[in-house]
Write an enzyme that holds these catalytic residues in place. Structure first.
Site, mmCIF file in Angstrom:
data_model
loop_
_atom_site.group_PDB
_atom_site.id
_atom_site.type_symbol
_atom_site.label_atom_id
_atom_site.label_comp_id
_atom_site.label_asym_id
_atom_site.label_seq_id
_atom_site.Cartn_x
_atom_site.Cartn_y
_atom_site.Cartn_z
ATOM 1 N N CYS A 38 -14.534 -15.498 14.453
ATOM 2 C CA CYS A 38 -13.948 -13.803 13.272
ATOM 3 C C CYS A 38 -13.573 -14.214 11.941
ATOM 4 O O CYS A 38 -14.127 -15.486 11.738
ATOM 5 C CB CYS A 38 -12.949 -13.184 14.992
ATOM 6 S SG CYS A 38 -11.197 -14.243 14.386
ATOM 7 N N GLY B 251 0.536 -1.291 -0.400
ATOM 8 C CA GLY B 251 -0.357 0.190 -0.133
ATOM 9 C C GLY B 251 1.128 0.926 -0.127
ATOM 10 O O GLY B 251 0.656 2.140 -0.303
ATOM 11 N N CYS C 169 -4.270 -4.331 9.475
ATOM 12 C CA CYS C 169 -4.755 -3.692 8.181
ATOM 13 C C CYS C 169 -5.889 -4.999 7.880
ATOM 14 O O CYS C 169 -6.574 -4.821 7.523
ATOM 15 C CB CYS C 169 -4.425 -3.233 6.857
ATOM 16 S SG CYS C 169 -3.083 -1.147 6.681
ATOM 17 N N ASN D 152 -5.512 -6.871 -2.869
ATOM 18 C CA ASN D 152 -4.387 -6.183 -2.451
ATOM 19 C C ASN D 152 -4.976 -4.992 -3.668
ATOM 20 O O ASN D 152 -4.519 -3.799 -2.907
ATOM 21 C CB ASN D 152 -3.536 -6.209 -3.293
ATOM 22 C CG ASN D 152 -2.909 -7.634 -2.391
ATOM 23 O OD1 ASN D 152 -2.024 -8.567 -2.860
ATOM 24 N ND2 ASN D 152 -2.826 -7.720 -1.514
ATOM 25 N N ARG E 165 -5.623 -0.791 -2.756
ATOM 26 C CA ARG E 165 -5.459 0.437 -2.656
ATOM 27 C C ARG E 165 -3.334 0.520 -2.747
ATOM 28 O O ARG E 165 -2.654 0.964 -3.510
ATOM 29 C CB ARG E 165 -5.329 0.240 -1.336
ATOM 30 C CG ARG E 165 -3.776 -0.570 0.018
ATOM 31 C CD ARG E 165 -4.583 -1.182 1.261
ATOM 32 N NE ARG E 165 -3.947 -2.531 1.409
ATOM 33 C CZ ARG E 165 -4.794 -3.781 1.352
ATOM 34 N NH1 ARG E 165 -5.485 -3.952 0.709
ATOM 35 N NH2 ARG E 165 -3.666 -4.509 1.564
ATOM 36 N N LYS F 77 4.842 -9.832 -6.254
ATOM 37 C CA LYS F 77 4.988 -8.705 -6.413
ATOM 38 C C LYS F 77 5.945 -7.831 -7.204
ATOM 39 O O LYS F 77 6.331 -6.552 -7.991
ATOM 40 C CB LYS F 77 4.729 -7.822 -5.028
ATOM 41 C CG LYS F 77 2.968 -8.000 -4.444
ATOM 42 C CD LYS F 77 3.081 -7.349 -2.889
ATOM 43 C CE LYS F 77 2.016 -7.538 -2.677
ATOM 44 N NZ LYS F 77 1.428 -6.745 -1.352
#
Ligand code: ZN
Length: 482
Positions: free
Chosen positions: A440, A145, A292, A174, A177, A190
């Site tokens: 969660c 980011g 994040c 991804n 952003r 990446k």
């Protein structure tokens, strides 16, 4: 009129979601005691068990760092603003410029003169500045980011060599952003994705890639070869590693960090100002500050903070303007507000102080408490096991500890929603005789919920490993993943 205490995003759940609290008090200590008296859940986040303010939480009075003063006794008066700033999971100028200002700066080609014409006519850049940019070597830690806008603007500006450290693969989540990557490079490394994009933007840039996790074993060798480091990492061990390596090698560290709607930026260069450890000598315990992935981040935010990092990097290379040394910029996207805090160098800083105790790189995972977490053997249940057990025992209670807005995206039918922050106050709703499973998103917060329940005396509690995401993959593919 009372004193306004500004509450940072990560701590707002403990004060009813508010961003500021008005309190009466004559000193910082009194205010904080009153604050944690009214909001007991906040206390462990601000104070260690011995009553000391935790070292990863800093307090500022009217934007002034008070750690060098008698902290608790620092007087406050009506109308003052007290900021609580926890760390969030971020002549350099002259020096860096000077080392390339010597004869031998690379010449610009005709193509480069045309490409950089808007720089060349700027008085603070000019031909020599552009040559300095061409000679500069900047290392970006992380091509995510923050690294995305930083890499794009540095490449566009003509920084001659960009080093990129990353070991990840482009993931669809991804793209919201990380504008260095695209739909066509989902699934590609990446670094490969970034190199192609940078070369498309500016083929004059030399890209040096390091497809590895930055570690204590390789950091000095990698960073040594660069003039400036831009830290775009998303985790505390790497942040401390980058900081310490930069201090040891005397490199400026252009820092940025983001969380939800807020960002921070600074330039740490121990020779001329504080380092990251002067601010936060210790990291928060694992899991206290959500990542994040867990906490979310507004897509444009890293664009703004990463661009500030690119801007500061370019200023350092050019030796132009006032670098962000000794200052911490806080950006609040929702208010569209920038604030600036003055930072003091900590004379007792363990790495850049007068008697440093950190003189070589250490084990940053251990330093950040990672790996030393309690073992959860037997405390977790897989999605398939949960499905089978729930069928046999419909009385099993599944508690969803995510936030309501996440529940709206996807939920498991039959699960009871009790957000983690509300759990301590809602234990009375739970029947301790039933088998309980917490879940969660990915399985981290549910382990915290499990600890809360165990501490409250619930014995038959387990946590769903991998969270609702594992449930969507292995049990119910009709659920959207997020
Ligand atoms: Zn320091």
């Amino acid at each position: 009129m009372a004193v306004t205490v500004l509450i940072p995003t990560p701590l707002r759940p403990f004060v009813g979601g508010r961003d500021a609290v008005e309190l009466e008090g004559g000193s910082v200590g009194e205010l904080l005691d009153r604050l944690t008296g009214e909001h007991a859940a906040l206390k462990p986040h601000l104070f260690a068990t011995d009553g000391r303010l935790r070292s990863f939480v800093n307090v500022y009075v009217n934007d002034r760092d008070i750690r060098q003063l008698a902290q608790r006794e620092t007087p406050v008066k009506a109308g003052d603003t007290v900021s609580i700033i926890p760390s969030i999971a971020g002549g350099t100028a002259v020096d860096v410029g000077a080392q390339h200002a010597a004869p031998g700066l690379p010449k610009l080609s005709h193509e480069e003169i045309l490409r950089y014409s808007r720089h060349l006519i700027l008085p603070d850049v000019g031909v020599e500045g552009q040559q300095k940019l061409k000679a500069a070597r900047v290392l970006l830690v992380g091509a995510g980011g923050l690294g995305s806008p930083a890499a794009l603007y540095l490449a566009a500006a003509g920084v001659g060599t960009l080093g990129l450290v990353d070991f990840d693969v482009v993931d669809k989540t991804n793209l919201q952003r990380q504008i260095l990557h695209g739909t066509s490079t989902v699934g590609v490394s990446k670094l490969e994705s970034a190199t192609a994009r940078i070369h498309d933007l500016n083929p004059n840039v030399r890209v040096e890639t390091f497809e590895t996790r930055l570690t204590s074993d390789n950091a000095l060798d990698i960073i040594r070869e660069f003039d400036i480091v831009a830290d775009g990492t998303d985790n505390f061990p790497t942040r401390y590693l980058v900081n310490d390596a930069c201090v040891l090698l005397d490199k400026p560290n252009v820092y940025g960090s983001i969380f939800r709607f807020e960002g921070q930026a600074s330039v740490f260069h121990a020779k001329r100002g504080p380092c990251y450890r002067c601010l936060y000598s210790e990291p928060p315990p694992p899991g206290l500050v959500p990542s994040c992935a867990e906490g979310g981040v507004l897509g444009v935010l890293p664009g703004i903070i990463g661009s500030i990092q690119a801007m500061e990097t370019i200023k350092l290379i050019l030796g132009a303007g006032q670098p962000l040394i000794g200052r911490l910029v806080l950006f609040d996207a929702l208010k569209l507000e920038f604030r600036e805090l003055k930072l003091e160098k900590d004379p007792d800083c363990p790495v850049c102080g007068s008697h440093p105790t950190v003189t070589e790189l250490i084990d940053y995972q251990a330093f950040c408490g990672i790996g030393a977490e309690p073992s959860y053997d037997g405390a977790e249940i897989t999605a398939a096991e949960l499905r089978d057990e729930w069928q046999r025992n419909p009385d099993l209670l599944l508690i969803d500890v995510r936030e309501p807005h996440e529940h709206e995206i996807a939920h498991i039918d039959g699960a009871v929603l009790i957000p983690l922050g509300e759990l301590p106050d809602r234990l009375g709703e739970l029947d301790g005789h039933r088998e309980i499973v917490t879940h969660c998103h990915h399985g981290a917060r549910s382990l915290k919920a499990l600890e809360i329940l165990k501490a409250a005396g619930f014995s038959k509690v387990r946590s769903l490993r991998g969270g609702i995401d594992a449930w969507a993959v292995n049990v119910d593919p009709s659920l959207p993943r997020y």
